[in-house]
Scaffold this active site. Structure first.
Site, mmCIF file in Angstrom:
data_model
loop_
_atom_site.group_PDB
_atom_site.id
_atom_site.type_symbol
_atom_site.label_atom_id
_atom_site.label_comp_id
_atom_site.label_asym_id
_atom_site.label_seq_id
_atom_site.Cartn_x
_atom_site.Cartn_y
_atom_site.Cartn_z
ATOM 1 N N THR A 25 -99.635 54.921 -14.180
ATOM 2 C CA THR A 25 -99.642 56.263 -14.214
ATOM 3 C C THR A 25 -101.229 56.552 -13.789
ATOM 4 O O THR A 25 -102.128 55.941 -14.264
ATOM 5 C CB THR A 25 -99.692 56.663 -15.766
ATOM 6 O OG1 THR A 25 -98.237 56.622 -16.162
ATOM 7 C CG2 THR A 25 -99.974 58.116 -16.064
ATOM 8 N N GLN A 97 -89.835 54.473 -11.043
ATOM 9 C CA GLN A 97 -89.502 54.377 -12.304
ATOM 10 C C GLN A 97 -89.108 55.634 -13.080
ATOM 11 O O GLN A 97 -89.832 56.507 -13.116
ATOM 12 C CB GLN A 97 -90.703 53.716 -13.090
ATOM 13 C CG GLN A 97 -90.388 53.225 -14.795
ATOM 14 C CD GLN A 97 -91.795 52.975 -15.420
ATOM 15 O OE1 GLN A 97 -92.358 53.729 -15.447
ATOM 16 N NE2 GLN A 97 -91.668 51.672 -15.957
ATOM 17 N N ASN A 180 -92.312 50.851 -23.924
ATOM 18 C CA ASN A 180 -93.536 51.300 -24.249
ATOM 19 C C ASN A 180 -93.478 52.504 -25.126
ATOM 20 O O ASN A 180 -94.205 53.471 -24.984
ATOM 21 C CB ASN A 180 -94.425 51.719 -22.914
ATOM 22 C CG ASN A 180 -94.951 50.372 -22.164
ATOM 23 O OD1 ASN A 180 -95.044 49.344 -23.081
ATOM 24 N ND2 ASN A 180 -95.247 50.478 -20.955
ATOM 25 N N TYR A 182 -91.337 55.077 -25.000
ATOM 26 C CA TYR A 182 -90.844 56.038 -24.595
ATOM 27 C C TYR A 182 -89.309 56.414 -25.100
ATOM 28 O O TYR A 182 -88.903 55.508 -25.960
ATOM 29 C CB TYR A 182 -90.949 56.078 -23.162
ATOM 30 C CG TYR A 182 -92.449 56.499 -22.676
ATOM 31 C CD1 TYR A 182 -92.996 55.483 -22.206
ATOM 32 C CD2 TYR A 182 -93.191 57.458 -23.212
ATOM 33 C CE1 TYR A 182 -94.706 55.491 -21.828
ATOM 34 C CE2 TYR A 182 -94.539 57.555 -22.958
ATOM 35 C CZ TYR A 182 -95.297 56.434 -22.479
ATOM 36 O OH TYR A 182 -96.591 56.500 -22.174
ATOM 37 N N ARG A 229 -87.218 48.204 -17.393
ATOM 38 C CA ARG A 229 -88.313 47.636 -17.919
ATOM 39 C C ARG A 229 -88.152 47.637 -19.529
ATOM 40 O O ARG A 229 -87.977 48.702 -20.123
ATOM 41 C CB ARG A 229 -89.525 48.387 -17.522
ATOM 42 C CG ARG A 229 -90.801 47.643 -17.911
ATOM 43 C CD ARG A 229 -91.957 48.491 -17.490
ATOM 44 N NE ARG A 229 -93.074 47.488 -17.093
ATOM 45 C CZ ARG A 229 -94.427 47.877 -17.075
ATOM 46 N NH1 ARG A 229 -94.603 49.102 -17.376
ATOM 47 N NH2 ARG A 229 -95.375 46.829 -16.561
ATOM 48 N N ASN A 237 -97.677 53.653 -27.835
ATOM 49 C CA ASN A 237 -96.960 54.903 -28.485
ATOM 50 C C ASN A 237 -96.428 54.640 -29.670
ATOM 51 O O ASN A 237 -95.236 55.400 -29.948
ATOM 52 C CB ASN A 237 -96.023 55.309 -27.251
ATOM 53 C CG ASN A 237 -96.951 55.725 -26.057
ATOM 54 O OD1 ASN A 237 -98.040 56.339 -26.024
ATOM 55 N ND2 ASN A 237 -96.636 55.098 -24.912
ATOM 56 N N GLY A 327 -100.735 45.078 -12.781
ATOM 57 C CA GLY A 327 -101.287 46.361 -12.746
ATOM 58 C C GLY A 327 -102.541 46.687 -12.366
ATOM 59 O O GLY A 327 -102.812 46.909 -11.155
#
Ligand SMILES: C=C(C(=O)O)c1ccccc1
Length: 369
Positions: A25, A97, A180, A182, A229, A237, A327
């Site tokens: 991001t 993604q 992650n 979400y 993923r 989070n 990353g």
């Protein structure tokens, strides 16, 4: 012996090497539209075997941060066509993604200023990135509302629509963001899913939305252009589940039946300790990969989180991974593949320019002469 620099066929995709740019991001898409500079950013990195875009919202409801891109309007698709054209012109392969943030959002980002949605009305101990009159900053996520059963088919349809849009925008495929903390991960993890209907309680129920979304995406664009993923133990989070091994053993056994191009696994805490654990025992990633294979899984196995050149070469040589995703190293080194292959020095990433901002820290990292 297989090396990081050998080509590999991943589903329908022929990749030049096993070095992957992880989703990152960058908060540089005002009104959720990728700018022309984004095409430069990704095409500079096109020597990667595979580029995975930054997380991209499947709908307005799926937005959770300021200036992250979407894939649900014609203007957004036009922005992404610039990117895919530029990457393909540079000889690269790129997947997008697909992202729904669930509760990791803020009322100011939601349609009509409403509450973010989630499996249950449990606020995450997490922050999101907002941009106000005095610039960007992090703010606590808002209290979510629980999704009604009759809303879930609409979310599945949004994933299907976004997958179709991705192909129309020129992407070589999609990666389903199920990591992650979400939305999909919120349904998987017991810390965020307290539902008492067919989408809560048992592991099978908590994985139901994941399988319905995968059914839709693979039906729409084919499993050979679909990756996923997952992040079994990340606390990102405010994600939590006290028994990650049985949960993700079940998940990968279900994934095995789809014929996916790849499974992308974040090992440990996202961007943090690789040996991070949830529950009583260290997570066994080799057992996870074995469970996937035992259940008939043939997709490539991609690993991520804190790999350096030696660790990545070892993972591929030993068969622990088929591909490794990097990353921060790709943020700072557009020609990372060459640098790893030649054992050349690496540019250091500038954390201050990761999120938001201009071309500085985005397209101005130097490549080797
Ligand atoms: C999409 C993200 C993820 O998967 O963790 C993300 C979002 C905001 C900042 C960093 C990462």
């Amino acid at each position: 012996m297989t090396t990081l620099y050998d080509p590999i066929t991943v589903g329908d995709l022929q990749l030049a090497n096993r070095i992957v740019m992880a989703p990152l991001t960058r908060n540089r898409s005002p009104r959720a539209v990728p700018l022309p500079v984004t095409a430069t950013y990704y095409s500079q990195r096109a020597s990667a075997g595979l580029l995975i875009t930054e997380a991209t919202a499947i709908s307005h409801q799926g937005q959770g941060y300021a200036d992250v891109p979407g894939l649900y309007s014609e203007e957004q698709l036009a922005g992404w066509r610039r990117v895919t054209d530029a990457v393909h012109a540079a000889g690269g392969k790129i997947v997008v993604q697909l992202w729904h943030v669930g509760r990791i959002s803020h009322t100011s980002l939601q349609p009509g200023g409403g509450a973010p949605v989630a499996p249950s009305a449990i606020r995450a101990n997490a922050k999101t990135y907002l941009i106000g009159p005095d610039g960007g900053g992090f703010a606590p996520t808002s209290e979510p509302r629980a999704l009604r059963l009759d809303e879930l088919p609409g979310i599945v349809a949004d994933y299907r629509r976004a997958a179709r849009a991705a192909i129309e925008a020129g992407f070589d495929g999609v990666e389903l963001h199920a990591a992650n903390g979400y939305l999909i991960d919120q349904f998987l993890r017991s810390g965020s899913n307290h539902r008492d209907d067919a989408y809560g309680g048992s592991i099978e129920n908590r994985a139901r939305l994941l399988t319905q979304v995968l059914d839709a995406i693979t039906d729409e664009i084919g499993a050979g252009r679909t990756g996923i993923r997952i992040s079994p133990v990340t606390p990102a989070n405010d994600a939590s589940d006290p028994e990650p091994q049985p949960l993700f053993d079940y998940v990968v056994r279900k994934l095995a039946g789809y014929g996916l191009a790849y499974v992308h696994v974040i090992e440990g805490a996202t961007g943090g300790a690789r040996d991070y654990r949830q529950g009583d025992a260290p997570f066994d990633y080799a057992a996870l990969k074995a469970a996937y294979a035992q259940a008939g899984g043939r997709g490539a196995w991609m690993t991520n989180n804190g790999y350096d050149r030696a660790a990545a070469e070892q993972a591929v040589a030993s068969g622990a991974a088929d591909l490794v995703a990097f990353g921060k190293l790709f943020i700072a080194n557009p020609d990372l593949v060459r640098r790893l292959r030649e054992q050349a020095p690496l540019n250091a990433p500038d954390n201050a320019t990761f999120y938001g901002g201009t071309e500085k820290g985005y397209i101005d990292y130097p490549a080797l002469a």
